[in-house]
Design an enzyme around this catalytic site. Structure first.
Site: not given
Lengths: 269, 988
Positions: B315-316, B336-337, B779, B544, B471, B243
């Site tokens: 986000h799989n 947030r990136d 991914s 988060q 989450q 990742h």
């Protein structure tokens, strides 16, 4: 006279920048974006402004119902010994203008500042609840303006076409009489309308949320406090209009008229 | 003692959310219920007086106009069955957080450690249902057992017992040491049991490093033994995960095709990065790239005063387990990136692309998987809450259906941002933490949520996949944080910023340590959601809504004071250093000391083999009927083609006030837009166009052309709406099935060859189109493997494109504008039905995959088309993709509320003699255009020399009529019928 507007921010408010732009286009010269906490702490005083616009957003995530937690915040914030909500009521009594858009409208209703038919700005009389369809929707809606409304923000405007973007926009009172009387008292300044007839309608999707009496926005009896679910600030330029590539439209967005009216009222007051 | 306050709508007030659940029980589960009503229950685990409870109920929890409440006594509505659903211990509960804040404010009390609020939903069901039915409703619709608990009650049963879902941890908090001086099998077992996802070779590399005498001496000086600590091993596993390190994209690959072999040293370097470098060189002084591949997101110049930032993530794996939480976290996570790029950007749009199994899937659902309908609805709702509550418009997306996405749904979330070119006289796209800067963590608190997310997503979905990786995001805590940080940014209060995503603090501080030259992190200072976390858990938690910033020591007080003023938690966790190490302390004791060069560059390179053999599919013998109208109607109603209005409507796509081309367009605001256009700076007319390309069906034939088509489609999307083809940037997001050959994956070499070919196409096409990739992600383990069931997704690439629209007033939409306008098709139609929607509707794949035959010619054509748009010569423009000309023609017609008469004989055809092929071939590089009468001569002059064909005319009569190549009528349909077919599957 210098036109000064206050735009509260923070805790989930998210339409502050386009609201500032719309105020600018409406003729306001000084527009301050101020975090709600600075208002609560008394670092900024509403009395220094002529107009307050509560923008759209998701105050506290609307976690306890639209704007409910933030209404609680404003009711329970104290500047020294004075409650913030009383400061806002004084602002109204002194002739100030307040506009609440979408979540800002929900906030005014939950605070009791609208419709305030009896002049009490702190008691909740109606509410805004989940859309009839039980879901958030983004779509443009036609609005009929009540020409007899005391609302200073809609003076001279006959119809509006604006986006609605909400999940809890259905106006409902404790009984049908309450909402009907708002229409009769001309406090229901804007109502969802059929594009064909221009008349208020309960028909989906023209009335996107099932609001009683098709009420889209309300003012107080003075007309100086106004709130609406649709977003006038989001129609700030003709390219916002969904059909701008199909129709000839004036350069200025229709929503700006609402802000110009506010400026005009202040200048003439 | 714990108190309970229940709140419900008064019985005379309709309950839309109950009604919505009722209709889902009926449609999704096939059960009949008479009525559903929903109530909220608040558990307050703190002592309060009756007066306090009553006051809080009236002031905070109950809407007096429409709600009833009940204190310390379960609320009573009439029911035949009652289902209570609450969260499991430690799961993020946003409503509870808001309630606690409200109680503190209203009552002037504090919640001490261990005191908390928890919420539950109560579903009151009326109707003749069996207990099994009710259990099914609870399990398959209302409750996700991974993160929630449920209880079912009959009337008369005792409901007063309160179970508080408090996190209790009895384990001793300690720093463990692990002995790596063991045999290979034991090393692998350490990796497997610890969910580290480290290979044997990687475990050995670590073991050997811990044998180096010089290193051991250094450790001894720091008070560490010779054995690796849990903090160190976990930190290495995160940093070295697929990742985070993209091991497959960086591997050395031997590629075999037709008996020839070729070595590739890192696909990332030789294809992706090399292409961007070449393009930047070719652009010369017109290079608009500012920061590519090195930061959390890519940065390009928007104009002289503003920079544009963009990132797309997937986000799989979390979305497979908990669709709502996974997707919500996906969107607030990717936010947030760009937010943590350079000195930080303000977020201006989201994009979302989903890949699901079809909602009408009727097969068995293997263990741990959810029905595609449930995944779809959960993901949709997650992105809705993530995007809408953050005040970021969701402007563009796609939904792709294929049964293989049952094994793993794909959830791509993208976010764009804008930053001033300079902030306090510094270039805003650059950042650098300096030695002695303080490490400050901002935003949410740390819990056990999201531990092992990075390593979890580096594996296939298996029985041991950890629940803790799931989450739930909290958009409001994040919004408060970003409001605060933008203020701090503009006041110059920090020198660097990054987000806490995969790997948590270990990754954010570990990364920023490289900027300064080291970091010393004091873990015990980190604010926790609840006590009992092990130090390594604090280090790794992916809880988060957290950013890490580097604050110069002389700015620390001002930074922390501003945070306090705005109700944002900010904590000083240590300092950046220049000693070359990432040091972690736990109450002054060393918990980890990792040299940065080993942490970041110690990972051994993978050696892989790829072998390409072109697959051969049966070439279908299709005898087309003369009347292709039913075929067109069928294709319009296919999952991949049909209207996505129902989903789009539930996303706010115009917040921020700059929307120019919306996702729904045309005379009735319900036609499909090709790409979004928005004005990010409201006093300027310069715009941004955002589009995407995705074509996994072509992967079944050749991933080279799949990739080429994706890029071409994304580019045509944005060119269609008016983006300048000389000013666009791309983002490549690869989702693959495991391409490493192993016992589990015997066809790994073929899958790796597919990956190589896709990358080759990326280089070939982007360099010709001059669309530099500025950021990307991969991914690689999108497989499901439990028992004998293995499901691998089709290799899927999402190529996102952003472009500049020099003047938004010249943007173009796909709807026909007026009767009498001429209709043109730009581009050549070939016999390219392989992998098409048309063939798929007949149950075929075919072999003639659509090819970007001449990219050099294509991009020159796009420039000419843009020139025509700059002269306002184009009334409508629609790209041709899924379903070919037939679908685009129908869409432009019904979106405009107008008809069309078109002749296929006028098309630029190459090797096409059949009407069905001409109508439904998916040859790329094509557009459907309409042009006003008075503009036609000039338009044709501007497009002279390009493959332009005038094929017909827009008509006032609302019918689409198409004449075949031989002149016979092949389509004759009312636009209303076409639109109904297109809208039917998912509704509006």
């Amino acid at each position: 006279m210098k036109l000064k507007a206050l735009v509260p921010t923070g805790h989930g408010i998210n339409c502050e920048l386009e609201t500032r732009r719309a105020l600018e286009l409406g003729g306001f010269r000084e527009i301050d974006l101020v975090h709600l906490n600075l208002l609560s702490r008394g670092e900024v005083d509403p009395a220094d402004y002529q107009c307050i616009v509560f923008p759209g957003g998701f105050l506290d995530g609307d976690d306890l119902g639209a704007a409910q937690a933030c209404a609680n915040r404003i009711r329970h914030s104290r500047v020294n010994s004075e409650r913030l909500i009383d400061r806002l009521a004084q602002f109204i009594h002194r002739g100030g203008l307040i506009l609440g858009i979408c979540n800002g409208f929900q906030l005014l209703v939950k605070l009791g500042m609208l419709p305030a038919s009896d002049g009490d700005y702190t008691a909740r009389r109606i509410t805004l609840t989940a859309n009839e369809r039980g879901r958030f929707e983004d779509r443009w809606a036609h609005l009929a303006v009540d020409p007899k409304s005391p609302c200073v923000f809609t003076k001279g405007i006959e119809r509006l076409y604006l986006p609605v973007r909400h999940g809890e926009g259905k106006i409902i009172g404790p009984d049908e009489e309450t909402t009907r009387s708002l229409v009769e008292s001309h406090q229901a300044a804007v109502r969802y309308a059929s594009p064909e007839t221009g008349e208020p309608t309960m028909e989906y999707p023209y009335n996107p949320n099932g609001s009683h009496e098709a009420i889209a926005g309300l003012c107080d009896p003075t007309g100086r406090v106004f709130g609406l679910m649709p977003h006038p600030e989001a129609f700030n330029h003709r390219t916002n209009h969904p059909h701008w590539t199909r129709e000839d439209l004036p350069e200025e967005g229709q929503g700006i008229a609402v802000f110009k009216n506010a400026a005009r009222h202040i200048l003439s007051a | 003692m714990a108190h309970r306050i229940d709140v419900a709508l008064k019985l005379n007030v309709p309950d839309p959310s109950g009604r919505r659940i009722k209709s889902r029980i009926e449609s999704d589960l096939g059960l009949q219920v008479n009525d559903v009503r929903v109530a909220d229950s608040f558990l307050i685990d703190r002592s309060l007086t009756r007066d306090q409870l009553e006051f809080a109920t009236e002031e905070l929890l109950r809407d007096p106009v429409i709600q009833d409440a009940s204190i310390d006594n379960p609320i009573s509505l009439p029911f035949d069955w009652l289902i209570e659903v609450g969260f499991r211990p430690g799961v993020t509960d946003n409503v509870a957080r808001t309630t606690r804040e409200g109680l503190e404010r209203t009552l002037g009390v504090r919640f001490d450690a261990g005191e908390a609020v928890y919420t539950r939903k109560l579903y009151f069901l009326r109707g003749k249902l069996s207990r099994d039915d009710v259990e099914r409703i609870a399990r398959d619709l209302l409750c996700n057992d991974l993160i929630q608990t449920r209880r079912v009650f009959l009337p008369g049963e005792d409901r007063t017992r309160i179970v508080v879902p408090k996190v209790v941890s009895s384990a001793e908090v300690t720093i463990a040491e692990i002995d790596l001086d063991v045999d290979d099998a034991a090393l692998l077992e350490i990796s497997r049991k610890g969910l580290l996802a480290l290979s044997l070779e990687e475990m050995k590399t670590i073991r050997d490093y811990y044998r180096d005498p010089a290193f051991l001496e250094q450790r001894a000086a720091a008070g560490l033994g010779r054995r690796i600590t849990d903090c160190e091993l976990e930190c290495l596993a995160q940093t070295w995960s697929e990742h985070c390190k993209h091991k497959i994209f960086n591997a050395s690959i031997t590629y075999l095709e037709d008996g020839k072999s070729r070595r590739i040293d890192s696909l990332f370097k030789t294809c992706v990065q090399a292409a961007t470098e070449k393009i930047r060189k070719d652009l010369g002084e017109n290079d608009f790239c500012l920061s590519v591949f090195k930061d959390n997101a890519g940065v390009i110049r928007f104009d002289d005063e503003w920079n544009l930032v963009m990132k797309v993530e997937t986000h799989n794996s979390p979305s497979a387990l908990d669709p709502y939480g996974g997707a919500l976290t996906g969107i607030v996570g990717v936010n947030r990136d760009p937010f943590g790029t350079g000195l930080g950007s303000r977020l201006i749009f989201n994009t979302d692309v989903f890949c699901f199994a079809p909602p009408d899937y009727e097969g068995d659902i293997p263990p741990r998987l959810l029905h595609p309908r449930r995944v779809f609805e959960g993901v949709r709702e997650g992105v809705e809450h993530g995007g809408n509550k953050s005040g970021i418009p969701t402007v563009n997306g796609a939904i792709v259906f294929d049964p293989r996405y049952l094994g793993k749904p794909l959830v791509y979330c993208g976010t764009g941002g804008i930053m001033p070119a300079r902030i306090n006289d510094r270039p805003a796209h650059q950042k650098k933490a300096r030695p002695r800067d303080r490490i400050v963590m901002v935003g949410g608190r740390i819990g056990k949520d999201g531990i092992h997310g990075a390593t979890f997503s580096s594996e296939e979905l298996h029985e041991g996949s950890p629940v803790s990786a799931v989450q739930i995001g909290d958009p409001i805590t994040q919004k408060r944080m970003t409001d605060f940080l933008l203020m701090a940014r503009d006041r110059g209060l920090y020198s660097s910023i990054t987000d806490n995503g995969a790997g948590g603090l270990s990754s954010s501080v570990g990364e920023m340590a490289r900027e300064a030259g080291g970091a010393r992190l004091c873990l015990e200072r980190a604010p926790l959601k609840y006590p009992g976390l092990q130090p390594w858990e604090i280090l790794l938690s992916e809880a988060q809504e957290r950013m890490t910033v580097a604050v110069p020591p002389d700015k620390l007080d001002e930074f922390l004071e501003l945070a306090r003023t705005l109700d944002v938690e900010a904590t000083d966790l240590g300092e950046y250093t220049e000693d070359g190490c990432f040091t972690v302390l736990w109450h002054d004791r060393a918990a980890a000391k990792l040299p940065l060069d080993f942490l970041h560059d110690g990972l051994p390179k993978m050696e892989l083999q790829a072998r390409w053999t072109a697959p051969v599919h049966r070439e279908p013998k299709v005898e087309p009927p003369q009347d292709l109208t039913p075929t067109l109607i069928t294709i319009l109603g296919r999952w991949n083609v049909c209207s996505k209005e129902r989903i789009i409507r539930q996303y706010d796509h115009e917040v921020q006030g700059g929307s120019v081309v919306k996702p729904l367009i045309g005379a009735f605001n319900d036609g499909p837009g090709d790409a979004a256009v928005l004005r990010p700076v409201l006093d300027r007319m310069r715009g941004v166009a955002v589009g995407c390309g995705i074509a996994p069906r072509y992967s079944d034939i050749d991933t080279y052309w799949m990739m080429a088509s994706c890029i071409d489609e994304a580019v045509r999307n944005i060119v269609s709406v008016g983006a300048d083809p000389d000013y666009m940037a791309g983002l490549d997001n690869f989702c693959w099935c495991d391409p490493v050959r192993s016992e589990k994956t015997p066809d790994g070499e073929y899958k790796l060859a597919q990956l190589v070919r896709a990358n080759q196409a990326l280089f070939d096409i982007t360099t010709v189109y001059r669309i530099p990739c500025i950021s990307g992600k991969d991914s690689m383990k999108n497989d499901y493997h439990i028992g004998d069931t293995k499901i691998s997704i089709p290799p899927t690439v999402l190529f996102s494109a952003v472009g500049i629209v020099p003047d938004v007033r010249l943007a173009v939409t796909p709807d026909f504008k007026r009767a009498g306008d001429a209709i043109y098709v730009l581009g050549v139609t070939r016999d390219e039905t392989g992998g098409s929607e048309y063939f798929a509707s007949l149950g075929n794949v075919g072999n003639k995959v659509p090819k970007v035959t001449d990219p050099h010619r294509a991009i020159v054509t796009y420039r000419a088309l843009h020139a025509a748009m700059r002269e306002a010569l184009v009334a409508s423009c629609h790209d041709l993709s899924d379903g070919g000309l037939g679908v685009s023609l129908a869409e432009s017609a019904f979106a405009g509320g107008l008809g069309a008469e078109v002749s296929l004989a006028e098309l630029m055809l190459e090797g096409v003699s059949r009407d069905d092929v001409a109508l439904f071939s998916e040859s790329p590089c094509r557009f459907l255009l309409s042009v006003r009468k008075e503009s036609q001569a000039r338009f044709e002059a501007v497009l002279a020399g390009h493959s332009l064909a005038k094929v017909g005319e827009v008509t006032a009569e609302p019918r689409v009529r198409v004449k075949g190549i031989q002149g016979a009528t092949v389509i004759d349909a009312q636009i209303g019928d076409l639109k109904r077919a297109w809208q039917a599957p998912l509704g509006t």
